[in-house]
Design a protein around this motif. Structure first.
Motif, PDB file in Angstrom:
ATOM      1  N   ASN A  66      27.204  48.673  16.791  1.00 33.39           N
ATOM      2  CA  ASN A  66      26.699  47.290  16.753  1.00 33.39           C
ATOM      3  C   ASN A  66      26.487  46.781  15.338  1.00 33.39           C
ATOM      4  N   ARG A  67      26.809  47.647  14.384  1.00 28.00           N
ATOM      5  CA  ARG A  67      26.783  47.296  12.955  1.00 28.00           C
ATOM      6  C   ARG A  67      25.422  46.744  12.528  1.00 28.00           C
ATOM      7  N   ALA A  68      24.376  47.395  13.082  1.00 31.04           N
ATOM      8  CA  ALA A  68      23.017  46.956  12.758  1.00 31.04           C
ATOM      9  C   ALA A  68      22.480  47.656  11.514  1.00 31.04           C
ATOM     10  N   GLY A  69      23.224  48.619  11.016  1.00 32.36           N
ATOM     11  CA  GLY A  69      22.772  49.342   9.833  1.00 32.36           C
ATOM     12  C   GLY A  69      21.626  50.288  10.113  1.00 32.36           C
ATOM     13  N   ASP A  70      21.424  50.628  11.376  1.00 32.36           N
ATOM     14  CA  ASP A  70      20.295  51.485  11.759  1.00 32.36           C
ATOM     15  C   ASP A  70      20.736  52.858  12.244  1.00 32.36           C
ATOM     16  N   GLY A  71      21.934  53.290  11.845  1.00 27.77           N
ATOM     17  CA  GLY A  71      22.413  54.596  12.261  1.00 27.77           C
ATOM     18  C   GLY A  71      22.922  54.572  13.680  1.00 27.77           C
ATOM     19  N   VAL A  72      22.885  55.740  14.327  1.00 31.18           N
ATOM     20  CA  VAL A  72      23.407  55.876  15.681  1.00 31.18           C
ATOM     21  C   VAL A  72      22.253  55.974  16.672  1.00 31.18           C
TER      22      VAL A  72
END
Length: 579
Positions: A552-558
């Motif tokens: 989701n390209r949220a920049g919060d890892g997996v």
């Protein structure tokens, strides 16, 4: 028929008649024991004793108590004790009784008595372990009997301080053997029991301050042979409490102390049904104070005193009565116990050279992790055990491959149990970015590490048509470094390499297709499985694959949201955005 033949025939007939008569007799006695309430597991030993000592009587005392409940109650910290100097396997490791981090036991009495292991308590409490002609005397009725004599008392005290007469405080000469006989008859308590009890409490030397009469001015001339009230967490406190009791009871002669202790046994124990050494030690019959109204804390006291009682009888062919407890839901056979040594399998330290463990080391925690730079190709793992009797394996220099490495350090206790500590070490990939020098694209985003914006299913030729090498050329290599064909699919993990005009590599960046976590160029259920295993800690994603997992390209890892994005993309419900 010859005379010899006749005699032989008569002898054979006699032997035959003896055996045919004795077998039913033995079977009848087995039935008697069963009808008396003894379980099958008791009977073979009692039958053997009966054959050897036909005058002995065995009474089954039905406690009505559940076996596991009894052991749990008797296993409370401080209820049953063993010497600190004994085999560590006999000592409790329960919370409060033992410190796993220091390999130390809590002292509950004097300076050296610690809580007993529940398994050892169960062994000591199971009557079936002691149905032989010596140990059975812990079940002997402790009432006075005319069969008991001075010679038997002398046998019990012959190698102790009580073998010699002593001057008492009132000026009389005290013969311990005579005193035990007189006091036993007067109180109704077995003189053998009195003699063995004092021996148990005071040892063979008799040097305790509790019976010296000279401890201090405050307690000068007072004696406490049975250690009544003598308890505390230090030796000094034990002595003071015991002598304070003696003073309050007026035991200002040795004889009075012996008599007073015997009266306590008679009134407080024997009269309450605790009329055997076993029942004095383990109160499973005096229902008003079950488990707590117990004369001794030494878990083996009944056993050792019973052995001394047995030694006191020069002739065991007397009409002894043995009162043997029976519990509900006992194990099918006698509880066994093997002294195997120290059980501590904790590590005291666990270190990786130049690195910090996550979480911070704790001997009870067995799983750790850390991440190291690609430049770290090996580490040194060191560890020490809490107990000197333990052995540690799995330490030393460990070579690291790029990605996940697992190190297992094992601590094996002296008793043979092993605790395994696992360290997961992730070695990062080498940095291959040369500031993406010489590469540019109007269609894709080329950063210092990754190329993104590539549609799943794109071919190598499509990619290279949309990439410009400022000077020289660009090639696409797979994750192992092999050049890919023009019709091959572009995959996460591929390497976009820029070469100058002379063919020298200038820079390398990795391909990232969001959702393509397994690096096959497609987005499907296999990628979802990869993300799920990472979330569960079963494997660790890193580098470009970890970046691709952030669907989701949220920049919060997996996380679970990325699993949902991948799942919906695989089902054709939505499309993961790449740019």
């Amino acid at each position: 028929m010859a005379a010899g033949a006749v005699l032989f025939s008569l002898l054979v007939l006699e032997i035959f008649q003896f055996h045919t008569a004795s077998v039913p007799a033995a079977m009848d006695y087995e039935k008697q024991l069963a009808s008396a309430g003894f379980p099958d597991s008791y009977i073979p030993s009692l039958v053997a004793l009966h054959e050897k000592y036909p005058q002995w009587t065995f009474e089954a005392v039905q406690t009505g108590l559940d076996w596991d409940t009894v052991i749990a109650q008797e296993s409370r910290n401080g209820w049953n004790l063993v010497p600190k100097s004994g085999d560590d396997a006999r000592k409790s490791t329960a919370s409060g009784a033992y410190d796993w981090y220091e390999n130390t036991w809590t002292i509950y009495d004097g300076s050296s008595w610690v809580a007993a292991n529940p398994d050892y308590i169960a062994y000591c409490m199971d009557p079936r372990n002691f149905l032989n002609d010596t140990d059975i005397f812990q079940f002997e009725s402790l009432s006075y009997s005319s069969a008991q004599n001075r010679a038997g008392v002398e046998s019990i005290i012959s190698d102790t301080f009580m073998a010699t007469d002593v001057k008492d405080s009132d000026g009389t000469t005290l013969s311990y053997a005579d005193a035990f006989m007189e006091i036993g008859k007067a109180t109704g308590v077995s003189p053998y029991h009195l003699a063995s009890r004092v021996r148990q409490e005071q040892g063979t030397a008799g040097t305790s301050a509790l019976i010296s009469g000279t401890y201090s001015d405050e307690y000068w001339g007072y004696y406490n042979y049975f250690n009544v009230g003598a308890s505390g967490t230090s030796q000094a406190l034990v002595i003071q409490n015991g002598l304070a009791y003696a003073k309050s009871a007026g035991w200002d002669t040795r004889y009075k102390s012996l008599q007073g202790g015997a009266e306590i046994l008679a009134e407080n124990y024997i009269a309450k049904g605790q009329d055997t050494l076993y029942f004095e030690k383990f109160n499973v019959v005096y229902t008003a104070s079950l488990y707590s109204h117990q004369y001794m804390t030494n878990v083996t006291a009944a056993i050792t005193e019973g052995q001394k009682m047995a030694d006191g009888y020069s002739d065991k062919s007397q009409a002894f009565v043995f009162r043997i407890p029976v519990y509900e839901n006992m194990p099918d056979s006698a509880v066994a116990f093997t002294a195997t040594g120290n059980p501590n399998n904790y590590l005291k330290t666990l270190e990786v050279s130049g690195q910090s463990l996550t979480p911070t080391f704790d001997g009870a925690t067995t799983d750790y992790s850390l991440i190291v730079d690609n430049s770290v190709s090996s580490v040194t793992v060191s560890a020490t055990a809490v107990a000197s009797t333990s052995t540690v394996t799995g330490t030393g220099t460990v070579s690291l491959s790029v990605g996940t490495n697992t190190v297992k350090v094992k601590c094996k206790s002296g008793s043979g149990s092993t605790r395994t500590y696992k360290i997961t070490i992730v070695r990062q990939e080498a940095s291959e970015d040369a500031e993406s020098a010489g590469l540019s694209s109007s269609k894709y985003s080329i950063g210092s590490k990754y190329v993104t914006g590539i549609t799943p299913g794109a071919t190598v030729s499509t990619l290279l048509k949309n990439v410009t090498a400022t000077s020289g050329s660009a090639k696409l290599l797979d994750s192992s470094g092999k050049e890919k064909g023009s019709k091959d699919a572009v995959c996460t993990g591929d390497k976009l390499v820029c070469y100058d005009s002379s063919g020298t590599k200038q820079s390398t960046v990795r391909i990232v297709i969001y959702g393509d976590v397994n690096g096959d160029g497609d987005i499907n259920v296999l990628d979802m499985i990869k993300v799920n295993r990472d979330a569960l800690g079963l494997e660790s994603l890193s580098g470009c694959y970890l970046e691709a997992g952030d669907a989701n390209r949220a920049g919060d890892g997996v996380n679970v949201l990325d699993m949902i994005y991948i799942n919906r993309h695989a089902l054709g419900l939505t499309t993961i955005k790449q740019s």
